[in-house]
Enzyme design. Structure first.
Site, PDB file in Angstrom:
ATOM      1  N   SER A 161       1.606  -1.523  -7.363  1.00 44.07           N
ATOM      2  CA  SER A 161       1.253  -2.679  -8.218  1.00 44.07           C
ATOM      3  C   SER A 161       0.162  -3.511  -7.542  1.00 44.07           C
ATOM      4  O   SER A 161       0.412  -4.622  -7.089  1.00 44.07           O
ATOM      5  CB  SER A 161       2.485  -3.524  -8.542  1.00 44.07           C
ATOM      6  OG  SER A 161       3.293  -3.797  -7.426  1.00 44.07           O
TER       7      SER A 161
ATOM      8  N   ALA B 159       3.417   2.112   2.908  1.00 42.44           N
ATOM      9  CA  ALA B 159       3.921   0.868   3.512  1.00 42.44           C
ATOM     10  C   ALA B 159       5.444   0.842   3.619  1.00 42.44           C
ATOM     11  O   ALA B 159       6.002  -0.037   4.269  1.00 42.44           O
ATOM     12  CB  ALA B 159       3.440  -0.343   2.704  1.00 42.44           C
TER      13      ALA B 159
ATOM     14  N   LYS C  16       7.674   1.096   0.771  1.00 44.83           N
ATOM     15  CA  LYS C  16       8.322   0.490  -0.403  1.00 44.83           C
ATOM     16  C   LYS C  16       9.540   1.277  -0.866  1.00 44.83           C
ATOM     17  O   LYS C  16      10.632   0.726  -1.014  1.00 44.83           O
ATOM     18  CB  LYS C  16       7.321   0.370  -1.553  1.00 44.83           C
ATOM     19  CG  LYS C  16       6.104  -0.473  -1.253  1.00 44.83           C
ATOM     20  CD  LYS C  16       5.150  -0.505  -2.417  1.00 44.83           C
ATOM     21  CE  LYS C  16       4.606   0.854  -2.802  1.00 44.83           C
ATOM     22  NZ  LYS C  16       3.840   1.509  -1.714  1.00 44.83           N
ATOM     23  N   SER C  17       9.347   2.558  -1.150  1.00 44.41           N
ATOM     24  CA  SER C  17      10.442   3.382  -1.675  1.00 44.41           C
ATOM     25  C   SER C  17      11.565   3.530  -0.660  1.00 44.41           C
ATOM     26  O   SER C  17      12.748   3.424  -0.998  1.00 44.41           O
ATOM     27  CB  SER C  17       9.919   4.758  -2.093  1.00 44.41           C
ATOM     28  OG  SER C  17       9.066   4.660  -3.214  1.00 44.41           O
TER      29      SER C  17
ATOM     30  N   LEU D  58       0.819  -1.214   0.000  1.00 43.39           N
ATOM     31  CA  LEU D  58       0.000   0.000   0.000  1.00 43.39           C
ATOM     32  C   LEU D  58       0.852   1.262   0.000  1.00 43.39           C
ATOM     33  O   LEU D  58       2.037   1.231   0.367  1.00 43.39           O
ATOM     34  CB  LEU D  58      -0.899   0.013   1.242  1.00 43.39           C
ATOM     35  CG  LEU D  58      -2.036  -1.010   1.309  1.00 43.39           C
ATOM     36  CD1 LEU D  58      -2.634  -1.028   2.713  1.00 43.39           C
ATOM     37  CD2 LEU D  58      -3.105  -0.691   0.269  1.00 43.39           C
TER      38      LEU D  58
END
Length: 215
Positions: free
Chosen positions: A108, A38, A40-41, A35
């Protein structure tokens, strides 16, 4: 389309294995999904920094950055999201052949598109890393205020609010970013990559490339 019959794939004299040998490590796609908020980056760039310190050839394909160029013509409807992931998968595949460890940081949201991305490369070349984080925690971290705007109806097709997120069913790596700090996430990821043989050194190829004659 008729013109596609004239399109031929040209094979390079320099193969992926040559590039991996030069870099001293195998290439792979590390696909971070989760999400918004969350982590990710943040985690993808932290992983890249550690890999770079180890002398690895790396590159991060970040969701926001990609939408400034490659996918700036796309919106956030389901069809555009799918096309965005298709483009990223193809770019990541090219970078895989270039011998680079490619890290992708994208929501994604749909399983099918992630599976199609996986199928673009050989088995073992696609490592799905699920950044699992409770929606309420993601909203608390929302420095851009996107979740608030989505709940007010100011942003349409927002994942987790007005558009679904389909969690991975069998990801290679899971990090619970609402329970683990970044150091714990990195330790877990590198431990798993080590056990999977992703970070094992690649021996230098003994034979030099042969020049091909042109006629």
């Amino acid at each position: 389309m008729e013109y596609r019959k004239n399109i031929v794939w040209h094979h390079s004299q320099v193969s992926r294995s040559h590039r991996e040998s030069l870099n001293g490590h195998r290439s792979v796609i590390l696909w971070f999904t989760g999400l918004s908020g969350a982590g990710k980056s943040t985690i993808a760039h932290a992983v890249e920094a550690q890999l770079h310190q180890r002398g690895c050839s790396t590159f991060v394909l970040d969701g926001d950055n990609i939408r400034h160029g490659l996918s700036k013509d796309l919106g956030f409807e389901d069809s555009d999201r799918k096309e965005n992931i298709r483009r990223i998968a193809e770019v990541a595949k090219l970078m895989l052949d270039a011998g680079t460890i490619t890290l992708t940081a994208f929501i994604s949201p749909f399983r099918l598109e992630r599976e199609l991305a996986r199928r673009t490369v050989a088995e073992g070349d696609f490592i799905e890393i699920y950044c699992n984080c409770d929606l309420t925690v993601c909203e608390q971290r929302d420095v851009k205020g996107l979740y608030r705007k989505a709940r007010l109806g100011e942003i349409a097709h927002f994942t987790g609010i007005s558009s679904p997120y389909e969690p991975p069913e069998n990801p290679e790596i899971v990090i619970n970013t609402d329970q683990m700090n970044i150091e714990e996430c990195l330790a877990h990821i590198f431990d798993r990559l080590q056990k999977m043989g992703i970070l094992s050194p690649i021996p230098v190829l003994p034979k030099a490339l042969k020049r091909s004659s042109t006629k």
